[in-house]
Design an enzyme around this catalytic site. Structure first.
Site, short mmCIF file in Angstrom:
data_model
loop_
_atom_site.label_atom_id
_atom_site.label_comp_id
_atom_site.label_asym_id
_atom_site.label_seq_id
_atom_site.Cartn_x
_atom_site.Cartn_y
_atom_site.Cartn_z
N HIS A 107 0.82 -1.22 0.00
CA HIS A 107 0.00 0.00 0.00
C HIS A 107 0.86 1.26 0.00
O HIS A 107 0.34 2.36 0.21
CB HIS A 107 -0.96 0.01 1.20
N SER A 130 -7.71 -7.93 8.92
CA SER A 130 -8.98 -8.62 8.74
C SER A 130 -9.10 -9.02 7.27
O SER A 130 -8.25 -8.69 6.47
CB SER A 130 -10.14 -7.69 9.12
N ASN A 162 -4.57 -12.26 16.17
CA ASN A 162 -5.48 -11.13 16.28
C ASN A 162 -6.14 -11.15 17.65
O ASN A 162 -6.63 -12.19 18.07
CB ASN A 162 -6.55 -11.21 15.16
#
Ligand SMILES: [Zn+2]
Length: 273
Positions: A127, A213, A237
């Site tokens: 990203h 997620s 998580n």
């Protein structure tokens, strides 16, 4: 340590396979980087409140480049005041010990993995990185570090003429843009090495997903790619994550309910001992 986790790690150790760690926002929460849900989730321009899904787009940048830059420089400032945590440090140890058997895929743009000590070569920043910029007109694929002098002290500060000058493309003088993947853009190889990422994932024997997620496209496809190739899955998580479910239901996978700074050091100590 849970039996299933130990079994997966033992198998990985014996086979000397390839390890991929994929990280999301969860690993940086303990470094104090806020999610977009709170007060940092919006930006006021004049009398209009923009949500981050609107600001983080190329469309917004084209319309209001300086407002777009102010928002990103504000976020960059928050990231710049944060430090890597025990989870980031454990990821560095994996690279140090496993070398060519290791790659990191991160969806985070905060740059904390590189600051901790992971190399750019073995880190797929799919990203982008909030500390970097590139030409908004795409006159080249070059990526530049944002000059230190370009920073906003708070949300209401304006960009000076000197800063605006420093934010121009060194080659064609057009405005640069933050080197991040925006909501209305797609992954590609030249900026985000997405094909190289996919090619590496195909050789992965163990994938550890951390603090992410299934909502992010790259996380979901990576997990399925490793699963379909017969690799093992570990999901870390503290909250419920669909990736944990996928891991638990695969032929070799488990879910660790806890934070990255709890679990990554435990896994590191076991695997690298
Ligand atoms: Zn240019």
């Amino acid at each position: 340590m849970e039996e299933k986790l130990q079994q997966i790690l033992n198998e990985f150790k014996e086979n000397e396979g390839n390890l991929t760690i994929l990280t999301g926002a969860g690993i940086s929460v303990e470094s104090g980087i806020p999610t977009f849900r709170g007060a940092d989730g919006y930006w006021t321009v004049g009398s209009v409140n923009y949500q981050f899904q609107q600001i983080g787009t190329f469309t917004f940048f084209e319309d209001k480049p300086l407002e777009s830059w102010k928002w990103f420089l504000y976020r960059k400032g928050v990231c710049g005041r944060s430090k890597p945590n025990l989870g980031h440090m454990a990821v560095v140890d994996f690279e140090k010990h496993l070398q060519d058997r290791f790659r990191l895929i991160t969806q985070n743009v905060d740059g904390l993995h590189l600051l901790a000590g992971n190399s750019e070569e073995k880190t797929f920043q799919v990203h982008g990185n909030i500390n970097q910029m590139r030409c908004s007109k795409e006159c080249s694929y070059d990526i530049y570090d944002i000059p230190d002098k370009v920073q906003v002290p708070d949300r209401n500060a304006s960009l000076t003429d000197e800063m605006i000058k420093l934010l121009c493309c060194p080659k064609c003088k057009a405005m640069t843009r933050p080197h991040v993947l925006w909501w209305d853009e797609s992954y590609n190889e030249h900026h985000f090495r997405i094909h190289s990422t996919r090619a590496w994932v195909d050789q992965t024997d163990l994938l550890i997903t951390v603090g992410t997620s299934a909502s992010a496209n790259v996380a979901c496809t990576t997990v399925y790619q490793v699963k379909d190739n017969g690799g093992s899955l570990i999901d870390i998580n503290p909250a419920y994550s669909p990736l944990g479910d996928i891991a638990k239901h695969s032929h070799s996978g488990t879910q660790c309910t806890g934070t990255s700074s709890e679990y990554l050091p435990i896994i590191r100590d076991f695997l690298l001992s």
